[in-house]
Design a protein around this motif. Structure first.
Motif, PDB file in Angstrom:
ATOM      1  N   PHE A 130       9.312 -12.103 -36.139  1.00  0.00           N
ATOM      2  CA  PHE A 130       7.934 -11.809 -35.336  1.00  0.00           C
ATOM      3  C   PHE A 130       7.647 -10.721 -34.382  1.00  0.00           C
ATOM      4  O   PHE A 130       6.861 -10.152 -34.056  1.00  0.00           O
ATOM      5  CB  PHE A 130       6.698 -12.803 -35.184  1.00  0.00           C
ATOM      6  N   VAL A 131       8.527 -11.534 -33.475  1.00  0.00           N
ATOM      7  CA  VAL A 131       8.842 -10.265 -32.227  1.00  0.00           C
ATOM      8  C   VAL A 131       9.923  -9.184 -32.854  1.00  0.00           C
ATOM      9  O   VAL A 131       8.917  -8.242 -31.745  1.00  0.00           O
ATOM     10  CB  VAL A 131       9.174 -10.909 -31.192  1.00  0.00           C
ATOM     11  N   GLN A 132       9.579  -8.995 -33.144  1.00  0.00           N
ATOM     12  CA  GLN A 132      11.075  -7.523 -33.824  1.00  0.00           C
ATOM     13  C   GLN A 132       9.799  -6.813 -34.646  1.00  0.00           C
ATOM     14  O   GLN A 132       9.851  -5.710 -35.105  1.00  0.00           O
ATOM     15  CB  GLN A 132      12.358  -8.123 -34.727  1.00  0.00           C
ATOM     16  N   THR A 133       9.250  -7.190 -35.285  1.00  0.00           N
ATOM     17  CA  THR A 133       7.883  -7.075 -36.109  1.00  0.00           C
ATOM     18  C   THR A 133       6.747  -6.058 -35.277  1.00  0.00           C
ATOM     19  O   THR A 133       6.472  -5.089 -35.357  1.00  0.00           O
ATOM     20  CB  THR A 133       7.124  -7.792 -37.213  1.00  0.00           C
ATOM     21  N   LEU A 134       6.637  -6.513 -33.618  1.00  0.00           N
ATOM     22  CA  LEU A 134       5.975  -6.278 -33.086  1.00  0.00           C
ATOM     23  C   LEU A 134       5.907  -5.211 -32.374  1.00  0.00           C
ATOM     24  O   LEU A 134       6.217  -4.071 -31.887  1.00  0.00           O
ATOM     25  CB  LEU A 134       5.318  -7.041 -32.039  1.00  0.00           C
ATOM     26  N   LYS A 135       7.240  -5.094 -31.812  1.00  0.00           N
ATOM     27  CA  LYS A 135       8.190  -4.049 -31.686  1.00  0.00           C
ATOM     28  C   LYS A 135       8.033  -2.561 -32.729  1.00  0.00           C
ATOM     29  O   LYS A 135       7.907  -1.726 -32.255  1.00  0.00           O
ATOM     30  CB  LYS A 135       9.874  -4.009 -30.912  1.00  0.00           C
ATOM     31  N   ASP A 136       8.628  -3.206 -33.775  1.00  0.00           N
ATOM     32  CA  ASP A 136       8.664  -2.551 -34.738  1.00  0.00           C
ATOM     33  C   ASP A 136       6.850  -0.751 -34.819  1.00  0.00           C
ATOM     34  O   ASP A 136       7.123  -0.441 -35.386  1.00  0.00           O
ATOM     35  CB  ASP A 136       8.905  -2.669 -36.211  1.00  0.00           C
ATOM     36  N   MET A 137       6.111  -1.788 -34.346  1.00  0.00           N
ATOM     37  CA  MET A 137       4.180  -1.688 -34.182  1.00  0.00           C
ATOM     38  C   MET A 137       3.878  -0.877 -33.653  1.00  0.00           C
ATOM     39  O   MET A 137       3.364  -0.468 -33.593  1.00  0.00           O
ATOM     40  CB  MET A 137       4.141  -3.015 -34.845  1.00  0.00           C
ATOM     41  N   GLY A 138       5.143  -0.688 -32.302  1.00  0.00           N
ATOM     42  CA  GLY A 138       4.884  -0.161 -31.416  1.00  0.00           C
ATOM     43  C   GLY A 138       4.412  -0.864 -30.012  1.00  0.00           C
ATOM     44  O   GLY A 138       4.111  -0.097 -29.243  1.00  0.00           O
ATOM     45  N   ILE A 139       5.131  -1.877 -30.188  1.00  0.00           N
ATOM     46  CA  ILE A 139       4.372  -2.697 -28.575  1.00  0.00           C
ATOM     47  C   ILE A 139       5.182  -2.740 -27.242  1.00  0.00           C
ATOM     48  O   ILE A 139       4.521  -2.019 -26.321  1.00  0.00           O
ATOM     49  CB  ILE A 139       3.925  -4.251 -28.446  1.00  0.00           C
TER      50      ILE A 139
END
Length: 535
Positions: free
Chosen positions: A510-519
């Motif tokens: 979940f955290v990695q997805t947030l990073k991939d989305m540009g957080i």
């Protein structure tokens, strides 16, 4: 959107020659500064004619209306303002719901037909419009024509940082609140007594109390129907338990927080996983409302008044009112709510970020208004002792009287025959929250002393949140293009983690997805804005 009236104007120009600290360039400091702000020449001209008799003016004002009473020039407080200042109003009322208000705000701005005054609590919306040149720069006007506000800002420089736009200018006169404490933790005190339970302190204590509420029939109806903890704040209401783990984030404006000078995001922090494990445990055991994600105020209130639920997190005023509401709905009930300190976490953390910021509203003046000086003087009057009494308590002899030097609401306000609240009655008389400073006595009058004490005691647990930041156009573009999608994904996944629809073993994914989305891009923008703020 102004028209002149043929009467002598009551407002007199009041000149303050000292410069406002931190308010950008002034005419006294720099001729170029006055040219840049566009206010130096206008302010000087107004100063020269300040003692001359002026015609009465009528100004248009866009503001969020009250559900209690449509705004009107016939309301007693509005009439009193006009009587004292010579300023008449043409109101442009906007809906009192957030989405509809912001839609009308945007439509009004896009039309180009800008009222003389625009009032909003939505800071970023106002900042964006201000930096496009729609609103007047008020730096010099505050210096010269707002001695009461200037004194407040000089004594509270942090207010200036909240008001200052990314271009360094001030475009707003603020509504300044008096109370910090916002949402507090509360439980049915009579249920604790009935079950022989102590007030919970730690997370383990809270778990045990909620477990007892669930299993020991505190409502006494012989049925296992209790839902120990409920909320009207959907996901945010159950994420309040995150704070015991040392992170904020259960309110939208608190998902970014400052730690060791760095801006962090609550939902990529490892402590978030620990918090979700605890909240998931409460959910699985039926200790928090299974319908938390969709509850509204009516459902929440019915849970409490029907004695299904016995704890929640909400405002002190709600804690004060709920005991009476529950007792009224249940014959023979001795219901009352106690306010308790935030739960203490595994490492001893005991804090809350739920708080009301001092600067809570923004009053702007159209750059095209011919009455900028007069409008500044009008609102500065509301920061004076006399004007503050009018804004906080209304009209002496009608809505309040002075008792031993203390303004006290009359029965027509405090004891309405229809049971309407003090705030509702003041709204009916014409009170609105534009630029002025709230008096603590106004807040205290809404509660009895026990709950005033509760509210004040909770202040020691408040941890500062990230301040209100100002963003450049490029920074706003990063946020607008990225963060909405991140928020949607985050909300969906957090609910899945709480409800057990997504295993917490997938938290790192979940955290990695947030990073991939540009957080991380959003964090960089927040950090840059914060660095400017503290300089």
């Amino acid at each position: 959107m102004v028209r002149k009236k043929v009467m002598a104007m009551v407002l007199a120009a009041v000149v303050s020659v000292s410069a406002l600290a931190g308010c950008g360039n002034t005419a006294a400091n720099s001729d170029q500064g006055a040219a840049d702000t566009g206010t130096g020449e206008a302010a000087a001209a107004s100063n020269e004619s300040g003692d001359e008799s002026k015609e009465n003016i009528t100004v248009s004002m866009f503001l969020q209306d009250s559900a209690d009473q449509a705004i009107s020039t016939d309301l007693p407080i509005i009439k009193e303002i006009t009587k004292r200042t010579g300023v008449n109003f043409e109101f442009v009322p906007a809906p009192n719901t957030e989405d509809q208000f912001r839609e009308k705000f945007n439509v009004t701005v896009a039309s180009g037909d800008i009222p003389d005054i625009m009032v909003s609590t939505y800071r970023d919306d106002m900042m964006k419009v201000a930096e496009q040149g729609t609103f007047a720069v008020l730096n010099d006007y505050i210096d010269q024509y707002a001695p009461n506000l200037k004194k407040i800002l000089d004594e509270n420089p942090e207010y200036i940082r909240d008001l200052r736009a990314s271009d360094g200018n001030i475009y707003f006169m603020p509504f300044i609140g008096a109370v910090r404490t916002f949402k507090v933790w509360m439980l049915r005190g009579d249920w604790l007594e009935k079950l022989g339970l102590d007030v919970p302190v730690t997370l383990d204590d809270w778990y045990n109390v909620l477990k007892a509420f669930k299993e020991q029939d505190p409502n006494g109806n012989g049925e296992a129907d209790e839902i120990p903890y409920t909320t009207r704040n959907t996901q945010a209401g159950v994420l309040a338990f995150m704070e015991a783990f040392g992170i904020s984030g259960f309110e939208a404006n608190e998902q970014f927080f400052i730690e060791d000078g760095k801006v962090k995001y609550a939902y990529t922090d490892p402590r978030c996983k620990d918090a979700l494990e605890f909240i998931n445990k409460l959910y699985n055991e039926g200790l928090i409302d299974p319908e938390y994600a969709t509850n509204d105020t009516n459902v929440w209130l019915s849970r409490l008044t029907n004695e299904i639920s016995g704890s929640c997190q909400d405002t002190t005023a709600r804690a004060y009112a709920l005991g009476t509401q529950v007792a009224s709905a249940n014959e023979g009930s001795d219901a009352y709510f106690v306010v308790v300190a935030p739960p203490k976490g595994p490492d001893g953390t005991q804090m809350t970020t739920s708080q009301m910021q001092p600067v809570r509203g923004y009053t702007a003046i159209s750059a095209d208004s011919p009455y900028i000086k007069e409008i500044v003087q009008l609102f500065d009057y509301f920061y004076s002792e006399e004007g503050s009494l009018l804004m906080n308590f209304g009209i002496e002899g009608e809505t309040y009287t002075m008792e031993n030097g203390v303004p006290t609401y009359t029965d027509i306000i405090a004891k309405d025959e229809q049971g309407r609240s003090i705030l509702s009655m003041l709204n009916i008389y014409g009170h609105r929250e534009w630029a002025y400073k709230q008096d603590i006595g106004y807040e205290d009058a809404l509660l009895d002393k026990t709950y005033v004490d509760y509210r004040n005691e909770m202040e020691e647990y408040i941890r500062p949140t990230i301040p209100a930041l100002s963003f450049t156009e490029d920074e706003r573009e990063v946020i607008n293009s990225t963060y909405t999608e991140i928020q949607t994904y985050k909300d969906e996944m957090i609910n899945k983690f709480i409800m057990g629809k997504e295993p917490l073993d997938n938290f790192d994914k979940f955290v990695q997805t947030l990073k991939d989305m540009g957080i991380d891009d959003v964090l960089a923008v927040e950090q840059a804005a914060y660095d400017r703020y503290i300089r």
